[in-house]
Design a protein around this motif. Structure first.
Motif, short mmCIF file in Angstrom:
data_model
loop_
_atom_site.label_atom_id
_atom_site.label_comp_id
_atom_site.label_asym_id
_atom_site.label_seq_id
_atom_site.Cartn_x
_atom_site.Cartn_y
_atom_site.Cartn_z
N LEU A 92 0.83 -1.21 0.00
CA LEU A 92 0.00 0.00 0.00
C LEU A 92 0.86 1.25 0.00
O LEU A 92 0.58 2.21 -0.73
CB LEU A 92 -0.94 0.00 1.20
N ARG A 93 1.91 1.27 0.79
CA ARG A 93 2.82 2.41 0.84
C ARG A 93 3.48 2.62 -0.53
O ARG A 93 3.57 3.73 -1.03
CB ARG A 93 3.88 2.21 1.92
N SER A 94 3.90 1.52 -1.15
CA SER A 94 4.52 1.60 -2.47
C SER A 94 3.52 2.11 -3.51
O SER A 94 3.88 2.94 -4.37
CB SER A 94 5.03 0.21 -2.87
N PHE A 95 2.28 1.67 -3.42
CA PHE A 95 1.25 2.14 -4.34
C PHE A 95 1.03 3.65 -4.17
O PHE A 95 0.96 4.38 -5.16
CB PHE A 95 -0.06 1.37 -4.11
N GLU A 96 0.94 4.10 -2.94
CA GLU A 96 0.78 5.54 -2.68
C GLU A 96 1.98 6.33 -3.20
O GLU A 96 1.81 7.42 -3.76
CB GLU A 96 0.58 5.80 -1.20
N GLU A 97 3.17 5.81 -3.03
CA GLU A 97 4.36 6.48 -3.56
C GLU A 97 4.29 6.55 -5.09
O GLU A 97 4.68 7.55 -5.70
CB GLU A 97 5.63 5.76 -3.12
N GLY A 98 3.76 5.50 -5.70
CA GLY A 98 3.58 5.50 -7.15
C GLY A 98 2.58 6.57 -7.58
O GLY A 98 2.81 7.28 -8.56
N LEU A 99 1.46 6.68 -6.85
CA LEU A 99 0.49 7.73 -7.15
C LEU A 99 1.12 9.11 -6.99
O LEU A 99 0.91 10.00 -7.83
CB LEU A 99 -0.74 7.60 -6.25
N GLU A 100 1.89 9.29 -5.94
CA GLU A 100 2.57 10.58 -5.73
C GLU A 100 3.49 10.91 -6.90
O GLU A 100 3.54 12.05 -7.36
CB GLU A 100 3.37 10.54 -4.42
N SER A 101 4.20 9.90 -7.41
CA SER A 101 5.09 10.15 -8.54
C SER A 101 4.32 10.63 -9.76
O SER A 101 4.81 11.46 -10.52
CB SER A 101 5.90 8.89 -8.88
N LEU A 102 3.09 10.14 -9.94
CA LEU A 102 2.27 10.58 -11.08
C LEU A 102 1.90 12.05 -10.95
O LEU A 102 1.87 12.78 -11.95
CB LEU A 102 1.01 9.73 -11.19
N THR A 103 1.63 12.51 -9.72
CA THR A 103 1.26 13.92 -9.52
C THR A 103 2.43 14.85 -9.81
O THR A 103 2.23 16.04 -10.03
CB THR A 103 0.75 14.19 -8.10
#
Length: 100
Positions: A19-30
């Motif tokens: 979940l943390r990795s997924f959130e970091e991935g979403l942050e990278s998209l922003t």
């Protein structure tokens, strides 16, 4: 302006690290170069109504100058890396794009 909204339904049993990795991935998209502004998060705790769909796990909203800059983002390394690293974590994704 182009507003790109993506909603993710994650697979059951993901670890806290997943979940943390997924959130970091979403942050990278922003933070992608062509993104003017971007936000992500879990469904809001708004009033339950028949028209509200809060069954997703994460939503992502990105704002682009136009369709061309959106298309550059879609083909870009940051987006492609996100898909490669995180697609196995979600069962479903729905995208809604709005142009004004």
């Amino acid at each position: 302006m182009q507003v790109h909204s993506a909603y993710f339904w994650l697979k059951e049993g993901l670890s806290e690290d997943d979940l943390r990795s997924f959130e970091e991935g979403l942050e990278s998209l922003t933070e992608s170069e062509t993104v003017q502004s971007g936000y992500f998060g879990a469904p809001a705790a708004t009033e339950k109504r028949e028209v509200v769909d809060d069954t997703y796990d994460y939503g992502l909203v990105l704002v682009f100058e136009n369709v061309s800059t959106h298309n550059v983002y879609q083909a870009g390394d940051v987006h492609q890396t996100f898909v490669d690293e995180h697609a196995a974590k979600f069962d479903r994704v729905k995208v809604y794009d709005v142009q004004s």
